[in-house]
Design an enzyme around this catalytic site. Structure first.
Site, mmCIF file in Angstrom:
data_model
loop_
_atom_site.group_PDB
_atom_site.id
_atom_site.type_symbol
_atom_site.label_atom_id
_atom_site.label_comp_id
_atom_site.label_asym_id
_atom_site.label_seq_id
_atom_site.Cartn_x
_atom_site.Cartn_y
_atom_site.Cartn_z
ATOM 1 C CE1 TYR A 1 -3.790 -2.350 0.122
ATOM 2 C CE2 TYR A 1 -4.693 -0.142 0.340
ATOM 3 C CZ TYR A 1 -4.866 -1.479 0.042
ATOM 4 O OH TYR A 1 -6.093 -1.940 -0.335
ATOM 5 C CD GLU B 1 -2.502 5.175 -6.247
ATOM 6 O OE1 GLU B 1 -3.114 6.142 -5.751
ATOM 7 O OE2 GLU B 1 -2.812 3.991 -6.020
#
Length: 307
Positions: A231, A238
């Site tokens: 994560y 991102e």
């Protein structure tokens, strides 16, 4: 004909110490079930072989019913097409198929990207979008169903983490990558897609097995563990894609606009991207906290017992 007694189909199953009866009626209302000595009496309004009518039957046993057994026998199980058990089965079947489709989609992307990397090396980074975009579009649009399931109570997943993940991924996929051709040839696309796929090839089969009440310990551990490194790495990938897109959006002016008179200030889309970077890491904190609580509930008690 008016006094004719309608008898429903009754199915009998028996074990050494247990007896099972199933009455084939749907939409049952006001069932009256009683036992007198060695006879079971049943009467109810419902939909059976003769339509919507009152059905009844009397079942005589070979011996008297013991008082302590009467309560157990009185729990006659009425099965119908609208019974809670049937609805639960339909729900589990629906969720199993949804998770299966998502698992197959992300598995295809994961295997494809892995094979292409071993064959082409770093060259595979730069055309990842053109080879994987259609499948990623499909999986991420289908993921809307997951958020809807959480919102309407089909699943017990919390709504906010689900919405944050859906919005975050679709923003990157459709806005950052999808609308800017200059971003589609960058290596960061490979890392974003690969991390997303790695997370989901463990998450979706875990949910699939949960639908059929199976618990594979290795898969369960992976589902509650792989997110710890993946994560933050996904969030970092991102963020890199957003940072790399800022000069591209500034240069093209896409999604920028000018406020009406008398302000007449040009608002660049890059401003919203900078705000989004803050939201991105805030979303990471919320999802990380949620997943950590899930993992602690799953394994925390076991750890306490071992001390």
């Amino acid at each position: 004909m008016e006094n004719q007694v309608l008898t429903p189909h009754v199915y009998w199953a028996q074990r050494h110490r247990e007896l099972y009866l199933r009455v084939e009626l749907s939409d049952v209302q006001n069932p009256a079930i009683s036992i007198t000595e060695n006879v079971l009496h049943f009467k109810a309004q419902g939909h059976g072989a003769k339509g919507d009518n009152v059905y009844e039957f009397h079942l005589e046993f070979l011996d008297l019913v013991k008082p302590e057994e009467e309560e157990r026998l009185n729990k006659l199980r009425i099965e119908s097409q609208g019974s809670p058990e049937t609805l639960i089965s339909l729900k589990k079947g629906y969720l199993f198929m949804y998770n299966l489709v998502q698992f197959l989609g992300f598995s295809w992307m994961f295997v494809n990207m892995t094979v292409r990397f071993f064959i082409l090396g770093k060259e595979s980074f730069y055309d990842t979008f053109h080879t994987m975009a259609d499948m990623m579009y499909f999986c991420q649009m289908l993921a809307v169903v997951e958020t809807i399931n959480a919102a309407i109570g089909v699943t017990k997943s919390p709504v906010i983490p689900s919405v944050l993940q859906l919005f975050g991924r679709n923003f990157i996929l459709f806005i950052i990558f999808g609308t800017m051709e200059e971003m589609q040839n960058k290596a960061v696309v490979f890392f974003v897609f690969y991390i997303w796929s790695t997370i989901e090839i463990f998450r979706y089969p875990f949910y699939m097995l949960s639908c059929i009440d199976m618990d594979w310990k290795v898969l369960t551990w992976l589902r509650y563990t792989v997110w710890i490194p993946l994560y933050p790495l996904g969030c970092l990938a991102e963020a890199v894609s957003v940072i790399q897109s800022i000069p591209v959006f500034n240069e093209t002016g896409r999604f920028s606009f000018t406020l009406p008179y008398p302000v007449k200030i040009k608002v660049r889309f890059s401003f919203f991207l900078q705000v989004y970077l803050i939201i991105l890491f805030l979303g990471l904190y919320i999802n990380f906290r949620h997943l950590y609580k899930q993992r602690r509930r799953r394994y925390g008690q076991r750890k306490k017992k071992t001390h």
